[in-house]
Design a protein around this motif. Sequence first.
Motif, mmCIF file in Angstrom:
data_model
loop_
_atom_site.group_PDB
_atom_site.id
_atom_site.type_symbol
_atom_site.label_atom_id
_atom_site.label_comp_id
_atom_site.label_asym_id
_atom_site.label_seq_id
_atom_site.Cartn_x
_atom_site.Cartn_y
_atom_site.Cartn_z
ATOM 1 N N GLN A 191 0.825 -1.214 0.000
ATOM 2 C CA GLN A 191 0.000 0.000 0.000
ATOM 3 C C GLN A 191 0.860 1.264 0.000
ATOM 4 O OE1 GLN A 191 -3.544 0.218 -0.056
ATOM 5 N NE2 GLN A 191 -2.974 2.323 -0.526
ATOM 6 N N GLU A 192 1.925 1.243 0.788
ATOM 7 C CA GLU A 192 2.779 2.421 0.914
ATOM 8 C C GLU A 192 3.551 2.701 -0.371
ATOM 9 O OE1 GLU A 192 4.559 5.762 2.464
ATOM 10 O OE2 GLU A 192 2.910 4.586 3.310
ATOM 11 N N MET A 193 4.086 1.680 -1.002
ATOM 12 C CA MET A 193 4.948 1.860 -2.164
ATOM 13 C C MET A 193 4.171 2.022 -3.476
ATOM 14 S SD MET A 193 8.112 -0.793 -1.458
ATOM 15 C CE MET A 193 8.876 -0.346 -3.026
ATOM 16 N N TYR A 194 3.034 1.336 -3.598
ATOM 17 C CA TYR A 194 2.357 1.292 -4.893
ATOM 18 C C TYR A 194 0.887 1.725 -4.834
ATOM 19 C CZ TYR A 194 6.369 -1.757 -5.752
ATOM 20 O OH TYR A 194 7.631 -2.275 -5.851
ATOM 21 N N GLY A 195 0.374 2.041 -3.648
ATOM 22 C CA GLY A 195 -1.048 2.316 -3.502
ATOM 23 C C GLY A 195 -1.539 3.502 -4.329
ATOM 24 N N ASN A 196 -2.764 3.380 -4.816
ATOM 25 C CA ASN A 196 -3.414 4.459 -5.552
ATOM 26 C C ASN A 196 -4.061 5.444 -4.579
ATOM 27 O OD1 ASN A 196 -2.835 3.270 -8.126
ATOM 28 N ND2 ASN A 196 -4.522 1.824 -7.760
ATOM 29 N N SER A 197 -4.428 6.595 -5.092
ATOM 30 C CA SER A 197 -5.016 7.638 -4.252
ATOM 31 C C SER A 197 -6.367 7.226 -3.671
ATOM 32 C CB SER A 197 -5.178 8.935 -5.055
ATOM 33 O OG SER A 197 -5.987 8.708 -6.211
#
Length: 263
Positions: A207-213
């Motif tokens: 979630q932190e590295m690749y998460g969307n808005s």
Amino acid sequence: MVLNLSFRTFPLALDVGSGRGYIAQHLNKETVEKLIQADIAENALKNAVESEIPTVRVVADEEFLPFKEDTFDLVVSSLSLHWVNDLPRAFKEIHRVLKPDGVFIGAMFGGDTLYELRCSLQLAELEREGGFSPHVSPFTAVSDLGHLLSRAGFNTLTVDTDEIQVNYPGLFEVMEDLQGMGESNCSWNRKPLLHRETMLAAAAIYQEMYGNSDGSVPATFQIYYMIGWKFHESQARPAQRGSATVSFGDLAKINGLISRGKK
């Protein structure tokens, strides 16, 4: 993968790693007169979707195709070759069963597939367990694909790549979907389980590295598309070296001549 084969008719075609016969749904009698579906999973063949094309289903290993040399006019394969243990041998087998001037058209998952998931799991394991093991099946790099096809004997090669991104609520939904597709890691040396703390850490890293808005996370599927032909005397061949009548150095002069002609 949707196949556009309207340029010719193939009397006999082979679908390698056919699964439940998804490719057959995109073929018609004007393109393929008869289709052989081959897969190592017997249950997948038993539950194959019916097609308008006369079809024969054969349980077979891609690395040891039970067909004579020069049998098929067309061989296709869609998203199954990443499961093959010996990919060079599978390509050689496909080339062997093709007739001269026959064509192989395939698609397979590429090296950047699920890189978000792989990176998140590796970082979480390093942090919580001091080391990591692969949890996603290995994939082939696009730089190797053309070389493997060429070594197998194919010519007039075409290799292309595409990426499809699918959004999920989180890491656990990604893994659940992969399990439902039968795309979990099946390596013999794989780690039998992941600790709960490691999984929670991986979900947070994902979630932190690749998460969307919007809170979702992406999963990338890289797909290689390939076309290769078996040699035949009637096929076009490259001209011999030194036979050119125009130098590349003269091409720059063409733009000048065109510009003067427009004035």
